[in-house]
Design a protein around this motif. Structure first.
Motif, PDB file in Angstrom:
ATOM      1  N   LEU A  46       0.813  -1.213   0.000  1.00  0.00           N
ATOM      2  CA  LEU A  46       0.000   0.000   0.000  1.00  0.00           C
ATOM      3  C   LEU A  46       0.851   1.269   0.000  1.00  0.00           C
ATOM      4  N   GLU A  47       2.170   1.095  -0.024  1.00  0.00           N
ATOM      5  CA  GLU A  47       3.129   2.204  -0.040  1.00  0.00           C
ATOM      6  C   GLU A  47       2.930   3.153   1.144  1.00  0.00           C
ATOM      7  N   PRO A  48       2.980   2.605   2.369  1.00  0.00           N
ATOM      8  CA  PRO A  48       2.837   3.449   3.562  1.00  0.00           C
ATOM      9  C   PRO A  48       4.100   4.269   3.800  1.00  0.00           C
ATOM     10  N   SER A  49       3.996   5.234   4.706  1.00  0.00           N
ATOM     11  CA  SER A  49       5.179   6.013   5.091  1.00  0.00           C
ATOM     12  C   SER A  49       5.716   5.566   6.452  1.00  0.00           C
ATOM     13  N   ILE A  50       4.884   4.858   7.227  1.00  0.00           N
ATOM     14  CA  ILE A  50       5.282   4.399   8.568  1.00  0.00           C
ATOM     15  C   ILE A  50       5.025   2.902   8.679  1.00  0.00           C
ATOM     16  N   LEU A  51       6.036   2.161   9.170  1.00  0.00           N
ATOM     17  CA  LEU A  51       5.858   0.743   9.474  1.00  0.00           C
ATOM     18  C   LEU A  51       6.000   0.534  10.976  1.00  0.00           C
ATOM     19  N   LEU A  52       5.029  -0.166  11.563  1.00  0.00           N
ATOM     20  CA  LEU A  52       5.073  -0.572  12.961  1.00  0.00           C
ATOM     21  C   LEU A  52       5.525  -2.028  12.986  1.00  0.00           C
ATOM     22  N   LEU A  53       6.653  -2.296  13.612  1.00  0.00           N
ATOM     23  CA  LEU A  53       7.269  -3.621  13.573  1.00  0.00           C
ATOM     24  C   LEU A  53       7.260  -4.227  14.973  1.00  0.00           C
ATOM     25  N   ASP A  54       6.421  -5.236  15.174  1.00  0.00           N
ATOM     26  CA  ASP A  54       6.257  -5.853  16.493  1.00  0.00           C
ATOM     27  C   ASP A  54       7.077  -7.133  16.571  1.00  0.00           C
ATOM     28  N   GLU A  55       8.288  -7.044  17.123  1.00  0.00           N
ATOM     29  CA  GLU A  55       9.181  -8.200  17.249  1.00  0.00           C
ATOM     30  C   GLU A  55       9.242  -8.972  15.921  1.00  0.00           C
ATOM     31  N   PRO A  56       9.609  -8.317  14.823  1.00  0.00           N
ATOM     32  CA  PRO A  56       9.460  -8.942  13.510  1.00  0.00           C
ATOM     33  C   PRO A  56      10.351 -10.147  13.249  1.00  0.00           C
ATOM     34  N   THR A  57      11.360 -10.378  14.102  1.00  0.00           N
ATOM     35  CA  THR A  57      12.254 -11.519  13.860  1.00  0.00           C
ATOM     36  C   THR A  57      12.325 -12.490  15.031  1.00  0.00           C
ATOM     37  N   SER A  58      11.607 -12.241  16.121  1.00  0.00           N
ATOM     38  CA  SER A  58      11.779 -13.068  17.322  1.00  0.00           C
ATOM     39  C   SER A  58      11.291 -14.501  17.150  1.00  0.00           C
ATOM     40  N   ALA A  59      10.382 -14.741  16.173  1.00  0.00           N
ATOM     41  CA  ALA A  59       9.876 -16.099  15.943  1.00  0.00           C
ATOM     42  C   ALA A  59      10.733 -16.858  14.926  1.00  0.00           C
ATOM     43  N   LEU A  60      11.808 -16.227  14.444  1.00  0.00           N
ATOM     44  CA  LEU A  60      12.630 -16.831  13.402  1.00  0.00           C
ATOM     45  C   LEU A  60      13.919 -17.407  13.970  1.00  0.00           C
ATOM     46  N   ASP A  61      14.494 -18.351  13.234  1.00  0.00           N
ATOM     47  CA  ASP A  61      15.796 -18.886  13.613  1.00  0.00           C
ATOM     48  C   ASP A  61      16.834 -17.773  13.585  1.00  0.00           C
ATOM     49  N   ALA A  62      17.854 -17.922  14.433  1.00  0.00           N
ATOM     50  CA  ALA A  62      18.876 -16.879  14.541  1.00  0.00           C
ATOM     51  C   ALA A  62      19.549 -16.595  13.202  1.00  0.00           C
ATOM     52  N   SER A  63      19.744 -17.645  12.388  1.00  0.00           N
ATOM     53  CA  SER A  63      20.424 -17.462  11.101  1.00  0.00           C
ATOM     54  C   SER A  63      19.592 -16.633  10.126  1.00  0.00           C
ATOM     55  N   VAL A  64      18.268 -16.636  10.318  1.00  0.00           N
ATOM     56  CA  VAL A  64      17.367 -15.921   9.416  1.00  0.00           C
ATOM     57  C   VAL A  64      17.096 -14.503   9.916  1.00  0.00           C
ATOM     58  N   GLN A  65      17.223 -14.282  11.221  1.00  0.00           N
ATOM     59  CA  GLN A  65      16.901 -12.984  11.813  1.00  0.00           C
ATOM     60  C   GLN A  65      17.689 -11.857  11.158  1.00  0.00           C
ATOM     61  N   ALA A  66      18.999 -12.060  11.009  1.00  0.00           N
ATOM     62  CA  ALA A  66      19.851 -11.000  10.459  1.00  0.00           C
ATOM     63  C   ALA A  66      19.449 -10.673   9.026  1.00  0.00           C
ATOM     64  N   GLU A  67      19.074 -11.700   8.239  1.00  0.00           N
ATOM     65  CA  GLU A  67      18.660 -11.468   6.855  1.00  0.00           C
ATOM     66  C   GLU A  67      17.429 -10.566   6.798  1.00  0.00           C
ATOM     67  N   VAL A  68      16.437 -10.849   7.646  1.00  0.00           N
ATOM     68  CA  VAL A  68      15.196 -10.079   7.639  1.00  0.00           C
ATOM     69  C   VAL A  68      15.442  -8.657   8.147  1.00  0.00           C
ATOM     70  N   LEU A  69      16.267  -8.522   9.193  1.00  0.00           N
ATOM     71  CA  LEU A  69      16.579  -7.187   9.712  1.00  0.00           C
ATOM     72  C   LEU A  69      17.317  -6.344   8.666  1.00  0.00           C
TER      73      LEU A  69
END
Length: 249
Positions: A154-177
């Motif tokens: 929707l091309e927003p200007s603000i993103l609210l990110l609620d623990e966006p990587t905490s449910a992911l494996d550690a190896s994947v967290q850095a990629e998403v961040l």
């Protein structure tokens, strides 16, 4: 410059429980701002209040200098989108990725769905081959990329990110961040990131607000945290508890 987001005296009450009590902060346009604290500190509830998903008992929320009402309009959701913690629960298991991405476009009456869907998938590092897959055919990291694409479409200007990587494996967290950081720079987006992990917040955010029991404890820059210019015992305890905390000043 007008702040992208300004919160003053925010209170959120569930029955007789004050989940958030007197929280105030502002986020500059294009800034990445962090909310940190232990579980139950009220940080995710602040995001939900901004998104219209939690009842506001007191205080004001302003977007671009305009105070928003308790009922959110469609135009609000064109400007503000949220990415939730759980990539398994945020996507409908019986809907293809194509349908998940097309739905917000249909709700807002936005045409050119084909181009927008392909662009969104490409932007989050998923090719068109993922378009007609179902969530169970994707890894956790891929599902979260779809959730990010759905928020961005929707091309927003603000993103609210609620623990966006905490449910992911550690190896994947850095990629998403790193993906989120690249997108913010390319689009000039404003982020509000919730995390219990100080390492994540200091990597992603210029400033952060520490919360405890629904109340603000300390407002810091990431440079302050790296240099251990900390005023409260609670923030020091969080720093010790956040394993592997490293950042160059």
């Amino acid at each position: 410059m007008t702040d992208a987001l300004a919160i003053k005296g925010l209170a959120v009450v569930f029955d007789d429980f004050r989940a958030v009590d007197g929280v105030s902060f502002s986020v500059r346009e294009g800034e990445s701002f962090g909310l940190v604290g232990e579980s139950g500190s009220g940080k995710s509830t602040v995001l939900r209040a901004v998104a219209g998903l939690a009842p506001i008992a007191d205080g004001t929320i302003s977007i671009g200098g305009e105070t928003i009402s308790h009922a959110r309009s469609k135009s609000f959701y064109r400007r503000v989108q949220m990415v939730f913690q759980d990539p398994y629960g945020s996507l409908h298991p019986r809907h293809t990725i194509d349908r998940a991405l097309a739905e917000p476009l249909a709700v807002h009456g936005i045409g050119d769905a084909e181009r927008r869907i392909l662009k969104a998938l490409d932007e989050v590092g998923l090719g068109k081959g993922f378009r007609f897959r179902y969530p169970h055919q994707l890894s956790g990291g891929q599902r979260q990329r779809v959730a990010i694409a759905r928020a961005l479409i929707l091309e927003p200007s603000i993103l609210l990110l609620d623990e966006p990587t905490s449910a992911l494996d550690a190896s994947v967290q850095a990629e998403v961040l790193n993906l989120l950081e690249d997108i913010r720079r390319e689009r000039g987006l404003t982020y509000v990131l919730v995390s219990h992990d100080l390492a994540v917040v200091t990597h992603m955010c210029e400033r952060l607000l520490v919360m405890q029991h629904g109340r603000p404890v300390e407002l810091l820059t990431s440079a302050d945290l790296a240099a251990r210019r900390i005023e409260t015992a609670y923030t020091r305890e969080l720093m010790v508890a956040s394993e592997g905390f490293r950042r160059e000043a």
